[in-house]
Design an enzyme around this catalytic site. Sequence first.
Site, PDB file in Angstrom:
ATOM      1  CD  GLU A   1     108.585 -50.214  78.467  1.00  0.00           C
ATOM      2  OE1 GLU A   1     107.527 -49.542  78.387  1.00  0.00           O
ATOM      3  OE2 GLU A   1     108.763 -51.275  77.866  1.00  0.00           O
TER       4      GLU A   1
ATOM      5  CG  HIS B   1     108.784 -44.626  77.018  1.00  0.00           C
ATOM      6  ND1 HIS B   1     108.669 -45.410  78.145  1.00  0.00           N
ATOM      7  CD2 HIS B   1     107.674 -44.893  76.277  1.00  0.00           C
ATOM      8  CE1 HIS B   1     107.536 -46.098  78.098  1.00  0.00           C
ATOM      9  NE2 HIS B   1     106.910 -45.804  76.968  1.00  0.00           N
TER      10      HIS B   1
ATOM     11  CG  ASP C   1     104.308 -47.244  78.953  1.00  0.00           C
ATOM     12  OD1 ASP C   1     104.294 -46.471  77.975  1.00  0.00           O
ATOM     13  OD2 ASP C   1     104.882 -48.352  78.932  1.00  0.00           O
TER      14      ASP C   1
ATOM     15  CG  HIS D   1     104.078 -51.646  80.257  1.00  0.00           C
ATOM     16  ND1 HIS D   1     105.121 -51.336  79.409  1.00  0.00           N
ATOM     17  CD2 HIS D   1     104.493 -52.729  80.969  1.00  0.00           C
ATOM     18  CE1 HIS D   1     106.118 -52.187  79.604  1.00  0.00           C
ATOM     19  NE2 HIS D   1     105.755 -53.048  80.535  1.00  0.00           N
TER      20      HIS D   1
ATOM     21  CD  GLU E   1     106.388 -54.888  76.875  1.00  0.00           C
ATOM     22  OE1 GLU E   1     105.698 -53.877  77.146  1.00  0.00           O
ATOM     23  OE2 GLU E   1     107.418 -54.820  76.195  1.00  0.00           O
TER      24      GLU E   1
ATOM     25  CG  HIS F   1     108.435 -48.610  73.435  1.00  0.00           C
ATOM     26  ND1 HIS F   1     107.711 -48.695  74.601  1.00  0.00           N
ATOM     27  CD2 HIS F   1     109.691 -48.282  73.797  1.00  0.00           C
ATOM     28  CE1 HIS F   1     108.515 -48.447  75.617  1.00  0.00           C
ATOM     29  NE2 HIS F   1     109.719 -48.184  75.166  1.00  0.00           N
TER      30      HIS F   1
ATOM     31  CD  GLU G   1     104.248 -44.965  74.314  1.00  0.00           C
ATOM     32  OE1 GLU G   1     103.642 -45.631  75.167  1.00  0.00           O
ATOM     33  OE2 GLU G   1     105.466 -45.083  74.095  1.00  0.00           O
TER      34      GLU G   1
HETATM   35 ZN   LIG Z   1     105.162 -46.635  76.293  1.00  0.00          ZN
END
Ligand SMILES: [Zn+2]
Length: 260
Positions: A35, A37, A46, A121, A123, A174, A179
């Site tokens: 994904e 970032h 993630d 992650h 989701e 996010h 992170e």
């Molecule tokens: Zn992430």
Amino acid sequence: MTPRSAGPQLCDLSSAEILAATAGRTLTWPVGSIEQHGPHLPLSVDTLLADAFARQIAYELNALTLPAQSIAARSLPQSGGGLSFPGTVHVRGRSLLGFLEDTLESLCALPWHRLLIVNGHYENEPFLFEALDEVARRPAGAGKEFIALSWWSLVDTDWLAGRVPLFPGWHAEHAGITETSLMLYLRPDLVSAARPDHTDPPRPGIHLHPVDVHRTTNQGVLSSTSKATAALGKDLFWHVVAAAVDLVSEGNGLLREEKT
Ligand SMILES: [Zn+2]
């Protein structure tokens, strides 16, 4: 302390060894994503973070770790930037749920006692929880103990407030300060110098369509990154590992009555 870059891996065992090696043991399974970032972090964040946590937790618990699952749920605009940004590789929710149920049921053929899924992650969470609830009800799940958690769910609110004032909420964290900090600690070689800040993160629990990702994010970053440090990443990493070990040792995910 240095994180375990290579803890004991389930798939390093042979078929002849696997039954005896897993009997009564705990397994950890990192599940992440591919994904976007933001401009400063790789697509693997993630997965990489879930893998690092799962390996270290496994080391602390004398557990075995499964290979990290990186292709998982779709990135959504209000929590991950969504598909407007190139790089996200995902499967539809119905596919993910079927994949997780099949994988978990197949895994249940081994004589392990406990499975701890470490999610990285946002989701993925509802699909992981539903798949576990489903498989736990099947004959294959009899006698097994299942725990699934997103690493950020183990972060104590007061602990975080003392380090990250004005925290926007985990839905908006996010490619943001936590992170980025974890990546600066674990894999600084994969972090570039850009530190975008987004001062108006999206609100939780709302899905908009159409959505203007230039308003909900700054280059794919939903909150702020400029205060990220390797030192914060180190503190956060060990805070989460300790909380996971406590949770497994206590045998439940209930909030403690007293904070220590
Ligand atoms: Zn992430």
